[in-house]
Design a protein around this motif. Sequence first.
Motif, PDB file in Angstrom:
ATOM      1  N   TYR A   1     -71.233  14.825 -30.163  1.00 59.18           N
ATOM      2  CA  TYR A   1     -69.774  14.740 -29.374  1.00 59.18           C
ATOM      3  C   TYR A   1     -69.788  16.105 -28.887  1.00 59.18           C
ATOM      4  N   GLN A   2     -69.009  16.557 -27.680  1.00 57.42           N
ATOM      5  CA  GLN A   2     -68.475  17.791 -27.361  1.00 57.42           C
ATOM      6  C   GLN A   2     -67.170  17.714 -27.265  1.00 57.42           C
ATOM      7  N   LEU A   3     -66.469  18.816 -27.469  1.00 56.93           N
ATOM      8  CA  LEU A   3     -65.265  18.936 -27.129  1.00 56.93           C
ATOM      9  C   LEU A   3     -64.999  19.319 -25.647  1.00 56.93           C
ATOM     10  N   PRO A   4     -63.966  18.655 -25.220  1.00 55.14           N
ATOM     11  CA  PRO A   4     -63.598  18.691 -23.643  1.00 55.14           C
ATOM     12  C   PRO A   4     -62.709  19.973 -23.629  1.00 55.14           C
ATOM     13  N   GLN A   5     -62.490  20.290 -22.354  1.00 56.19           N
ATOM     14  CA  GLN A   5     -61.391  21.394 -22.168  1.00 56.19           C
ATOM     15  C   GLN A   5     -59.981  20.742 -22.451  1.00 56.19           C
ATOM     16  N   VAL A   6     -59.092  21.653 -22.960  1.00 58.88           N
ATOM     17  CA  VAL A   6     -57.855  21.234 -23.453  1.00 58.88           C
ATOM     18  C   VAL A   6     -57.162  20.582 -22.381  1.00 58.88           C
ATOM     19  N   PRO A   7     -56.824  19.343 -22.374  1.00 56.68           N
ATOM     20  CA  PRO A   7     -55.891  18.816 -21.669  1.00 56.68           C
ATOM     21  C   PRO A   7     -54.868  19.404 -21.322  1.00 56.68           C
ATOM     22  N   ALA A   8     -54.197  19.600 -20.188  1.00 56.40           N
ATOM     23  CA  ALA A   8     -53.145  20.135 -19.727  1.00 56.40           C
ATOM     24  C   ALA A   8     -51.632  19.097 -19.879  1.00 56.40           C
ATOM     25  N   PRO A   9     -50.665  19.552 -20.633  1.00 52.19           N
ATOM     26  CA  PRO A   9     -49.662  18.626 -20.778  1.00 52.19           C
ATOM     27  C   PRO A   9     -49.249  18.021 -19.298  1.00 52.19           C
ATOM     28  N   VAL A  10     -48.759  16.634 -19.295  1.00 51.53           N
ATOM     29  CA  VAL A  10     -48.471  15.827 -18.146  1.00 51.53           C
ATOM     30  C   VAL A  10     -47.045  16.029 -18.020  1.00 51.53           C
ATOM     31  N   ALA A  11     -46.115  16.642 -18.526  1.00 57.76           N
ATOM     32  CA  ALA A  11     -44.703  16.599 -18.238  1.00 57.76           C
ATOM     33  C   ALA A  11     -44.143  17.808 -19.032  1.00 57.76           C
ATOM     34  N   ALA A  12     -42.764  17.794 -19.550  1.00 55.81           N
ATOM     35  CA  ALA A  12     -42.196  18.945 -19.900  1.00 55.81           C
ATOM     36  C   ALA A  12     -42.159  19.179 -21.373  1.00 55.81           C
ATOM     37  N   TYR A  13     -43.576  19.441 -21.848  1.00 52.92           N
ATOM     38  CA  TYR A  13     -43.782  19.591 -23.412  1.00 52.92           C
ATOM     39  C   TYR A  13     -44.914  20.587 -23.541  1.00 52.92           C
ATOM     40  N   VAL A  14     -45.230  20.767 -24.755  1.00 53.42           N
ATOM     41  CA  VAL A  14     -46.706  21.345 -25.381  1.00 53.42           C
ATOM     42  C   VAL A  14     -47.372  20.679 -25.897  1.00 53.42           C
ATOM     43  N   ASN A  15     -48.799  21.053 -26.079  1.00 48.84           N
ATOM     44  CA  ASN A  15     -49.659  20.015 -26.689  1.00 48.84           C
ATOM     45  C   ASN A  15     -49.548  20.220 -28.211  1.00 48.84           C
ATOM     46  N   CYS A  16     -49.026  21.348 -28.763  1.00 42.77           N
ATOM     47  CA  CYS A  16     -49.026  21.518 -29.963  1.00 42.77           C
ATOM     48  C   CYS A  16     -47.905  22.544 -30.473  1.00 42.77           C
ATOM     49  N   VAL A  17     -47.373  22.406 -31.572  1.00 36.21           N
ATOM     50  CA  VAL A  17     -46.231  23.322 -31.912  1.00 36.21           C
ATOM     51  C   VAL A  17     -46.977  23.663 -33.547  1.00 36.21           C
ATOM     52  N   ARG A  18     -46.866  24.806 -33.919  1.00 32.84           N
ATOM     53  CA  ARG A  18     -47.167  25.082 -35.195  1.00 32.84           C
ATOM     54  C   ARG A  18     -45.768  25.702 -36.048  1.00 32.84           C
ATOM     55  N   SER A  19     -45.518  24.946 -37.249  1.00 31.77           N
ATOM     56  CA  SER A  19     -44.620  25.391 -38.309  1.00 31.77           C
ATOM     57  C   SER A  19     -45.056  25.572 -39.322  1.00 31.77           C
ATOM     58  N   GLY A  20     -45.406  26.886 -39.957  1.00 31.48           N
ATOM     59  CA  GLY A  20     -45.939  27.100 -41.247  1.00 31.48           C
ATOM     60  C   GLY A  20     -47.545  26.808 -41.026  1.00 31.48           C
ATOM     61  N   ASN A  21     -47.823  26.052 -42.066  1.00 30.23           N
ATOM     62  CA  ASN A  21     -49.355  25.665 -42.101  1.00 30.23           C
ATOM     63  C   ASN A  21     -49.404  24.065 -41.530  1.00 30.23           C
ATOM     64  N   LEU A  22     -48.393  23.533 -40.525  1.00 38.60           N
ATOM     65  CA  LEU A  22     -48.649  22.391 -39.956  1.00 38.60           C
ATOM     66  C   LEU A  22     -48.664  22.422 -38.517  1.00 38.60           C
ATOM     67  N   LEU A  23     -49.322  21.807 -37.987  1.00 40.13           N
ATOM     68  CA  LEU A  23     -49.686  21.539 -36.660  1.00 40.13           C
ATOM     69  C   LEU A  23     -49.059  20.108 -36.328  1.00 40.13           C
ATOM     70  N   PHE A  24     -48.095  20.335 -35.130  1.00 38.99           N
ATOM     71  CA  PHE A  24     -47.513  18.975 -34.755  1.00 38.99           C
ATOM     72  C   PHE A  24     -47.959  18.684 -33.257  1.00 38.99           C
ATOM     73  N   LEU A  25     -48.846  17.871 -33.309  1.00 38.22           N
ATOM     74  CA  LEU A  25     -49.750  17.560 -31.799  1.00 38.22           C
ATOM     75  C   LEU A  25     -49.061  16.523 -31.097  1.00 38.22           C
ATOM     76  N   SER A  26     -48.812  16.776 -29.814  1.00 39.99           N
ATOM     77  CA  SER A  26     -48.140  15.663 -28.974  1.00 39.99           C
ATOM     78  C   SER A  26     -49.264  14.783 -28.897  1.00 39.99           C
ATOM     79  N   GLY A  27     -48.642  13.437 -28.224  1.00 41.81           N
ATOM     80  CA  GLY A  27     -49.438  12.398 -28.064  1.00 41.81           C
ATOM     81  C   GLY A  27     -50.439  12.572 -27.190  1.00 41.81           C
ATOM     82  N   GLY A  28     -51.777  12.282 -27.399  1.00 44.03           N
ATOM     83  CA  GLY A  28     -52.792  12.358 -26.580  1.00 44.03           C
ATOM     84  C   GLY A  28     -53.071  10.911 -25.907  1.00 44.03           C
ATOM     85  N   LEU A  29     -53.708  11.036 -24.717  1.00 49.27           N
ATOM     86  CA  LEU A  29     -53.973   9.932 -23.905  1.00 49.27           C
ATOM     87  C   LEU A  29     -55.616   9.850 -23.587  1.00 49.27           C
TER      88      LEU A  29
END
Length: 152
Positions: A13-41
């Motif tokens: 496997y190869q990591l792809p380029q980071v996909p750009a969000p398709v609407a008004a949100y961000v891919n990831c939010v960090r809170s402390g030691n947790l990453l909350f990742l938006s829905g991927g397609l």
Amino acid sequence: MDQTLSHLESLGYQLPQVPAPVAAYVNCVRSGNLLFLSGGLPIDGDRKIIGKVPTDVSPEEAAEGARIIMLNRLAVIRDEIGSLDQVVRIVALNGFVNSEPDFFGHPQVVNGASEFLLEVFGERGKHSRTALGAAALPLNVAVEINMIVEVE
């Protein structure tokens, strides 16, 4: 050296380029030691896993879409924290399957993501999970997955 990334590449496997969000949100939010990742397609360049399961897309193809999503999400994680080695644990995964009302194989579709994470991270990839059917998903994709990840 990012050993997890090397392991991922040794699996073919190869990591792809980071996909750009398709609407008004961000891919990831960090809170402390947790990453909350938006829905991927399930989009990989020109390849898109589109349609209802099992009418337009087989459960197996949708499971492959779930793996594509995980590769995209791993690219987001690496972009956010610099190295996949800093992943302590995949905490939770929520999968949504664009399915016909009489389809009940949602867990098998989302297994495409869960099994991939176990293959890449081993014990660190074990997670809690939800697998649900949906009447429709953004861009008519077959599957969408969000996740929570603990990092160093």
